[in-house]
Design an enzyme around this catalytic site. Sequence first.
Site, mmCIF file in Angstrom:
data_model
loop_
_atom_site.group_PDB
_atom_site.id
_atom_site.type_symbol
_atom_site.label_atom_id
_atom_site.label_comp_id
_atom_site.label_asym_id
_atom_site.label_seq_id
_atom_site.Cartn_x
_atom_site.Cartn_y
_atom_site.Cartn_z
ATOM 1 N N TRP A 38 -0.635 -2.718 -6.896
ATOM 2 C CA TRP A 38 -1.805 -2.740 -7.002
ATOM 3 C C TRP A 38 -2.103 -2.089 -8.235
ATOM 4 O O TRP A 38 -2.127 -0.430 -8.524
ATOM 5 C CB TRP A 38 -2.715 -1.922 -5.491
ATOM 6 N N CYS A 89 -0.213 1.149 -3.816
ATOM 7 C CA CYS A 89 0.441 0.667 -3.496
ATOM 8 C C CYS A 89 1.462 0.098 -2.633
ATOM 9 O O CYS A 89 1.495 1.378 -0.958
ATOM 10 C CB CYS A 89 2.108 0.532 -4.464
ATOM 11 N N HIS A 116 -40.269 4.470 -2.687
ATOM 12 C CA HIS A 116 -40.269 5.435 -3.536
ATOM 13 C C HIS A 116 -39.032 4.271 -5.299
ATOM 14 O O HIS A 116 -38.427 5.304 -5.810
ATOM 15 C CB HIS A 116 -39.610 6.427 -3.154
ATOM 16 N N ARG A 150 -1.889 -3.297 1.374
ATOM 17 C CA ARG A 150 -2.300 -1.930 0.860
ATOM 18 C C ARG A 150 -2.495 -2.061 -1.210
ATOM 19 O O ARG A 150 -2.759 -1.484 -1.586
ATOM 20 C CB ARG A 150 -1.319 -1.360 0.460
ATOM 21 N N LYS A 164 -19.931 -2.971 3.869
ATOM 22 C CA LYS A 164 -18.907 -4.154 4.349
ATOM 23 C C LYS A 164 -19.643 -5.229 3.101
ATOM 24 O O LYS A 164 -18.296 -5.819 3.012
ATOM 25 C CB LYS A 164 -19.435 -4.448 5.752
ATOM 26 N N ASN A 184 5.044 4.591 -6.537
ATOM 27 C CA ASN A 184 3.062 4.237 -5.909
ATOM 28 C C ASN A 184 2.850 6.416 -6.508
ATOM 29 O O ASN A 184 3.561 6.948 -6.322
ATOM 30 C CB ASN A 184 2.949 4.382 -4.527
ATOM 31 N N GLY A 185 2.236 5.673 -6.399
ATOM 32 C CA GLY A 185 1.347 7.354 -7.278
ATOM 33 C C GLY A 185 1.128 7.428 -8.546
ATOM 34 O O GLY A 185 0.857 5.905 -9.455
ATOM 35 N N LYS A 191 -6.375 -0.973 0.002
ATOM 36 C CA LYS A 191 -6.344 -0.110 1.983
ATOM 37 C C LYS A 191 -6.679 1.017 1.501
ATOM 38 O O LYS A 191 -7.178 1.814 2.428
ATOM 39 C CB LYS A 191 -5.667 -0.634 3.256
ATOM 40 N N GLU A 215 -23.313 1.651 5.652
ATOM 41 C CA GLU A 215 -21.547 1.051 6.150
ATOM 42 C C GLU A 215 -21.868 -0.579 5.849
ATOM 43 O O GLU A 215 -21.147 -1.066 5.528
ATOM 44 C CB GLU A 215 -20.835 1.391 7.231
ATOM 45 N N GLU A 241 -17.748 -5.104 -0.329
ATOM 46 C CA GLU A 241 -16.388 -5.303 0.117
ATOM 47 C C GLU A 241 -16.175 -7.322 -0.100
ATOM 48 O O GLU A 241 -14.930 -7.067 -0.709
ATOM 49 C CB GLU A 241 -15.924 -4.106 1.170
HETATM 50 C C1 G6P Z 1 -10.427 2.278 0.435
HETATM 51 C C2 G6P Z 1 -10.468 1.182 1.859
HETATM 52 C C3 G6P Z 1 -12.027 1.560 2.451
HETATM 53 C C4 G6P Z 1 -11.871 2.818 3.430
HETATM 54 C C5 G6P Z 1 -11.506 4.378 2.134
HETATM 55 C C6 G6P Z 1 -11.197 5.201 3.415
HETATM 56 O O1 G6P Z 1 -11.846 2.649 0.178
HETATM 57 O O2 G6P Z 1 -10.483 -0.231 1.195
HETATM 58 O O3 G6P Z 1 -11.440 1.486 3.763
HETATM 59 O O4 G6P Z 1 -12.773 3.321 4.198
HETATM 60 O O5 G6P Z 1 -10.877 3.365 1.330
HETATM 61 O O6 G6P Z 1 -9.769 5.847 3.309
HETATM 62 P P1 G6P Z 1 -9.623 6.230 4.621
HETATM 63 O O7 G6P Z 1 -8.460 5.670 4.836
HETATM 64 O O8 G6P Z 1 -9.006 7.871 3.935
HETATM 65 O O9 G6P Z 1 -10.180 6.407 5.576
#
Ligand code: G6P
Length: 610
Positions: free
Chosen positions: A75, A2, A506, A27, A487, A100-101, A605, A483, A490
């Site tokens: 969030w 948040c 497999h 965020r 992407k 937050n938290g 984020k 990765e 996401e």
């Molecule tokens: C969240 C973000 C990702 C990121 C992950 C780890 O899931 O949406 O994009 O890779 O956190 O975050 P960090 O800040 O530790 O790289």
Amino acid sequence: MCGIVGAVAERNVVEILLEGLQRLEYRGYDSAGVALLTRDGELTRMRRTGKVKELADAISTEEALGSTGIAHTRWATHGGVTEANAHPHFSSDRIAVVHNGIIENYETLRADLTEKGYTFTSDTDTETIAHTINEAMKTTDSLLTAVQESVKTFHGAYGTVIMDKADPSRVVVARSGSPLVIGLGLGENFIASDQLALLPVTRRFIFLEEGDVAEITRRKVSIFDKDGNAVTREIIESNVEHDAGDKGGYRHYMLKEIHEQPVVVRNALQHRLTDTGLAADVFGKGADAIFENVKHVQIVACGTSYHAGMTARYWLEQYANVSCNVEIASEFRYRKSVVYPNSLLITISQSGETADTLAALRLAKELGYMASLTICNVPGSSLVRESDLAYMTRAGAEIGVASTKAFTTQLTAFLMLTLALGKQNGMSDEDASSIVSALHSLPAKLEETLAITQGIEDLAEEFADKNHSLFLGRGDQYPIAMEGALKLKEISYIHAEAYASGELKHGPLALIDDEMPVIVVAPNNELLEKLKSNVEEVRARGGIMYVFADKKAPFSGDSTMRVISVPTCEAPIAPIVYTIPLQLLSYYVALIKGTDVDQPRNLAKSVTVE
Ligand code: G6P
């Protein structure tokens, strides 16, 4: 996760708070709210579900008045996305709180407070903070003392800002597990969960440390550590660009950040990579001396950062002769693991605040690693402050939730780390000079690769109506396939799985049909022949393939296989180069599908809670 913004000023702070929230929206973004307090002690609140814009539209900035205020973009964790669950939360229309938290013992606190006569109007854990502080105010006139006493009863993580209607001259803030930064102005002071929120009003910041509680008035900031001792924390002059939050003419932050990669990688290499190797102590003061004794590396991270670690393992073992394990932080922190002698613990994180990664670092300190290094994008973040060594990736603020430039700068860091550790562990001169020369060519190679956008846009058209997809790679391209799949998931919400292509037979081969596109990452390396056999396996089952292949690799397209040529590059940097087309592919698929590219549903984020 948040976002928090707060201000104590002479002027009306509503626009500062809304601008701050907008800058933090990446965020967390399912609801937002603001509480304002006038000098005469009038307390008002406005909350809305949805984006910050909904809140901004609902507030008339002429009528909304307050020289002290707190604001929040949420969030959801505890309680659904409703206006009642949006922050700020009040107690007796007197105490106002943003948080937050997660307060893990909120159920016990809630039961106690209910017994004491408090009525809860939300399902959140945060409301327990407001009532606990209100209760503590029964025995003191000081909001600061009430907060200091109250936080002793909270288990879990919090970055919280509190206002008291009875005293509009101050806010009190507390940090444990969720970051808070104080912004210093002239005759006005601010608080936020991220400096980005406050860049329009100040560049002077104090990053609070774990357990700190602070009282902020217009003219004074008083900070106390977890034992209640008054402490002085360093004032840092920020050099983060003021316009880091702008899209710079691009349609989305993600596209802007994809296109920034040649520049930020160039920045990352500057003054670190020399003509023949690395400058001294690239990984922090004293790093080279520590590296002399490193025999094993344990990497811990989450999400995209974890994929950077997975790639690094191939490089560290192949070139630097250093054994390496990589683990997801949420697994590492909750299992018993064995620490090899002379082991270096490496955390990777864009934000430096990911709760699981931070917890893994704290655990590693107890386990006896010889040292900890973090590869991180945010100076002053928790991981940077708590690690023995810190390397900054210099990607600049990354706003798109799906990480792009943070990833490629992390990989750049790992190639340099491979050089640094390889030097101590018998890396061949040939390998060393091939990595150095590949790194020098990297920014230009990324630029060249970005130019293949057109072909990828066409491909995205064919892709956008699919529900499932499979990404294949081998060797150091396997994590790049992972990765790429992440992407796509996401931002386009298409189910995507990645497999090491040797595993195809497999299990996943059973899924192949013309409704399941297969993406193949195929640089021209020693595994190309093996990969070609995997391609044939898919073709024989009627699969439709999209092969990202080196210009010179002998692939020819037909009705079942489209080949997208990627510029030829030196082997060590191939994983970084092949990342680019996969990022572009997900971006253009998402664009066609019309999803919220920068703020995809259900994601955040920076995940500062478990
Ligand atoms: C969240 C973000 C990702 C990121 C992950 C780890 O899931 O949406 O994009 O890779 O956190 O975050 P960090 O800040 O530790 O790289």
